[in-house]
Scaffold this active site. Structure first.
Site, PDB file in Angstrom:
ATOM      1  N   LYS A   2       0.832  -1.207   0.000  1.00 31.02           N
ATOM      2  CA  LYS A   2       0.000   0.000   0.000  1.00 31.02           C
ATOM      3  C   LYS A   2       0.866   1.257   0.000  1.00 31.02           C
ATOM      4  O   LYS A   2       0.541   2.239  -0.662  1.00 31.02           O
ATOM      5  CB  LYS A   2      -0.927   0.026   1.217  1.00 31.02           C
ATOM      6  CG  LYS A   2      -2.068  -0.973   1.116  1.00 31.02           C
ATOM      7  CD  LYS A   2      -3.099  -0.747   2.214  1.00 31.02           C
ATOM      8  CE  LYS A   2      -4.255  -1.725   2.098  1.00 31.02           C
ATOM      9  NZ  LYS A   2      -5.180  -1.627   3.239  1.00 31.02           N
TER      10      LYS A   2
ATOM     11  N   LYS B 124      -8.722 -10.125  -9.296  1.00 29.80           N
ATOM     12  CA  LYS B 124      -9.878 -10.232  -8.406  1.00 29.80           C
ATOM     13  C   LYS B 124     -10.723  -8.964  -8.473  1.00 29.80           C
ATOM     14  O   LYS B 124     -10.216  -7.876  -8.745  1.00 29.80           O
ATOM     15  CB  LYS B 124      -9.452 -10.581  -6.982  1.00 29.80           C
ATOM     16  CG  LYS B 124      -8.902  -9.455  -6.178  1.00 29.80           C
ATOM     17  CD  LYS B 124      -8.899  -9.801  -4.682  1.00 29.80           C
ATOM     18  CE  LYS B 124      -8.974  -8.484  -3.938  1.00 29.80           C
ATOM     19  NZ  LYS B 124      -9.336  -8.494  -2.577  1.00 29.80           N
TER      20      LYS B 124
ATOM     21  N   LYS C  13     -12.661  -2.902  -5.247  1.00 32.32           N
ATOM     22  CA  LYS C  13     -13.210  -1.546  -5.373  1.00 32.32           C
ATOM     23  C   LYS C  13     -12.197  -0.592  -5.972  1.00 32.32           C
ATOM     24  O   LYS C  13     -12.553   0.353  -6.649  1.00 32.32           O
ATOM     25  CB  LYS C  13     -13.696  -1.022  -4.021  1.00 32.32           C
ATOM     26  CG  LYS C  13     -12.589  -0.881  -3.002  1.00 32.32           C
ATOM     27  CD  LYS C  13     -13.078  -0.307  -1.690  1.00 32.32           C
ATOM     28  CE  LYS C  13     -11.987  -0.391  -0.643  1.00 32.32           C
ATOM     29  NZ  LYS C  13     -12.142  -1.467   0.306  1.00 32.32           N
TER      30      LYS C  13
HETATM   31  P1  ADP Z   1     -11.248  -4.528  -1.914  1.00 39.31           P
HETATM   32  O1  ADP Z   1     -10.297  -5.619  -2.341  1.00 39.31           O
HETATM   33  O2  ADP Z   1     -12.330  -4.284  -2.877  1.00 39.31           O
HETATM   34  O3  ADP Z   1     -10.493  -3.272  -1.468  1.00 39.31           O
HETATM   35  P2  ADP Z   1     -11.415  -5.121   0.857  1.00 39.31           P
HETATM   36  O4  ADP Z   1      -9.952  -5.322   0.844  1.00 39.31           O
HETATM   37  O5  ADP Z   1     -11.979  -3.960   1.605  1.00 39.31           O
HETATM   38  O6  ADP Z   1     -11.967  -5.082  -0.618  1.00 39.31           O
HETATM   39  O7  ADP Z   1     -12.068  -6.484   1.358  1.00 39.31           O
HETATM   40  C1  ADP Z   1     -13.072  -6.623   2.307  1.00 39.31           C
HETATM   41  C2  ADP Z   1     -13.363  -8.107   2.434  1.00 39.31           C
HETATM   42  O8  ADP Z   1     -13.869  -8.628   1.198  1.00 39.31           O
HETATM   43  C3  ADP Z   1     -12.123  -8.947   2.751  1.00 39.31           C
HETATM   44  O9  ADP Z   1     -12.491  -9.970   3.640  1.00 39.31           O
HETATM   45  C4  ADP Z   1     -11.733  -9.512   1.417  1.00 39.31           C
HETATM   46  O10 ADP Z   1     -11.016 -10.723   1.529  1.00 39.31           O
HETATM   47  C5  ADP Z   1     -13.078  -9.708   0.734  1.00 39.31           C
HETATM   48  N1  ADP Z   1     -12.952  -9.585  -0.725  1.00 39.31           N
HETATM   49  C6  ADP Z   1     -12.625  -8.456  -1.397  1.00 39.31           C
HETATM   50  N2  ADP Z   1     -12.620  -8.675  -2.725  1.00 39.31           N
HETATM   51  C7  ADP Z   1     -12.940  -9.992  -2.906  1.00 39.31           C
HETATM   52  C8  ADP Z   1     -13.097 -10.825  -4.053  1.00 39.31           C
HETATM   53  N3  ADP Z   1     -12.925 -10.357  -5.289  1.00 39.31           N
HETATM   54  N4  ADP Z   1     -13.440 -12.111  -3.863  1.00 39.31           N
HETATM   55  C9  ADP Z   1     -13.625 -12.599  -2.611  1.00 39.31           C
HETATM   56  N5  ADP Z   1     -13.491 -11.870  -1.495  1.00 39.31           N
HETATM   57  C10 ADP Z   1     -13.148 -10.572  -1.616  1.00 39.31           C
HETATM   58 NA    NA Z   2      -8.121  -4.476  -0.500  1.00 41.05          NA
END
Ligand code: ADP
Ligand code: NA
Length: 330
Positions: free
Chosen positions: A114, A197, A200
């Site tokens: 990050k 994956k 957001k």
């Molecule tokens: P992002 O990757 O969109 O920033 P976060 O890191 O805030 O999302 O993730 C919040 C939760 O959602 C975590 O537990 C993460 O493992 C799960 N998560 C995020 N994206 C995915 C995905 N594409 N498939 C499965 N789980 C996900």
């Molecule tokens: Na993330």
């Protein structure tokens, strides 16, 4: 029998959760209510490790809570609260920071990832100590279990080490948390770029399905998902990432097994599959959105739920903090 405590948090850093958040994490939050005693928090303290607009942050915190409730987090069975409403998180975090080695914190790969994105010199110290705050989140509730994906393993290991270190130095104070490997989590990929994956921050505009966007828009994204030039609907994530992603989504939303779906789509085309996935998605998000709206339309009720959650959380957190402070010599 007393149930094992589980702790999990999610950042209020988007206007809407996305399909990956739901199928990969939040669906399990709902299920864990049947077997565990959950503490679930919207982690706004974590969110400000990167710059946030105050008005937007406040709004997203409420929307996050409303979405969790609409997905099935039940305040009768879970303590649902906002992290900043429970000051013990920041207080315990300081104590744990003083037990964390600078080198130890420097080895956290998520910080490196990050921070390198924004330039390491500009990254905040809060982003650096983020995993220690996460340890405080967990240890305050004496949580036995923490649902973790691959990306959070290193942070949970730090939480375990800090619990053990504190206990060894000052006497038994914290439960050492175990990873709770959740069954039935689905990893969801970008609909336009199924090698990455769904995320957001990193997804393509049409590859991200937000739970609060117009369902028609979601349906259109699914119908125009990238597949491959073949014809067979089979589950083969390596060679047919797009088709496999659609099968995963379909299976997760309906409870039908992937094998079942493959059999059912024998002889049918990608267009049929996309049309059906779009349909089950719309059937899921439409009532979800009206539940979210009803929470947002009644701010007093939402405040009440969150105040009660914070009260439940503080009842536990204040005891743990008092014990830790006492041991340290405060
Ligand atoms: P992002 O990757 O969109 O920033 P976060 O890191 O805030 O999302 O993730 C919040 C939760 O959602 C975590 O537990 C993460 O493992 C799960 N998560 C995020 N994206 C995915 C995905 N594409 N498939 C499965 N789980 C996900
Ligand atoms: Na993330």
């Amino acid at each position: 029998a007393t149930r094992l405590r589980v702790l999990s948090g999610i950042q209020p850093t988007a206007d809407s959760f996305h399909l990956g958040n739901y199928l990969g994490a939040l669906r399990q939050w709902v299920r864990l209510q049947d077997t565990h005693e959950p503490f679930y928090c919207v982690v706004d303290l974590h969110a400000i490790t990167v710059e946030q607009d105050p008005k937007v942050l406040r709004e997203r915190t409420r929307r996050s809570a409303a979405q969790l409730l609409a997905l099935g987090v039940d305040p009768e069975r879970s303590a649902l609260f906002v992290q900043s409403h429970v000051p013990e998180h920041a207080q315990l975090s300081w104590v744990l920071e003083c037990l964390t080695g600078f080198g130890e914190a420097s080895r956290m790969t998520q910080f490196k990832d990050k921070a390198s994105k924004q330039g390491t010199d500009r990254a905040s110290v809060g982003l650096f100590t983020y995993p220690v705050l996460q340890a405080a989140d967990i240890l305050l509730y004496q949580a036995h279990a923490v649902p973790v994906g691959e990306d959070q393993r290193q942070h949970l290991e730090l939480s375990r080490n800090l619990a053990q270190r504190f206990n060894n130095r000052f006497g038994r104070t914290f439960v050492v948390p175990e990873p709770h490997i959740v069954k039935d989590t689905a990893k969801i990929f970008d609909l336009q770029d199924p090698a990455s994956k769904m995320s957001k921050s990193a997804s393509t505009v049409n590859g991200l399905v937000e739970l609060l966007e117009d369902p028609k828009r979601s349906a259109k994204k699914v119908r125009s998902a990238v597949t491959d030039t073949g014809r067979d609907i089979i589950f083969d994530p390596e060679h047919k990432a797009g088709v496999s992603n659609l099968l995963t989504i379909y299976s997760a939303l309906t409870g039908r097994s992937v094998d079942d779906l493959v059999t059912a789509y024998d002889g049918k085309g990608y267009g049929d599959l996309k049309k059906d996935v779009a349909e089950v998605l719309v059937e899921f998000v439409t009532p979800f959105q009206s539940r979210v709206q009803s929470y947002l339309d009644d701010p007093a009720e939402l405040d009440k739920v969150l105040a009660r959650g914070a009260e439940q959380a503080r009842a536990v957190a204040s005891k743990t903090l008092a014990a830790a402070y006492d041991k340290v010599g405060f």
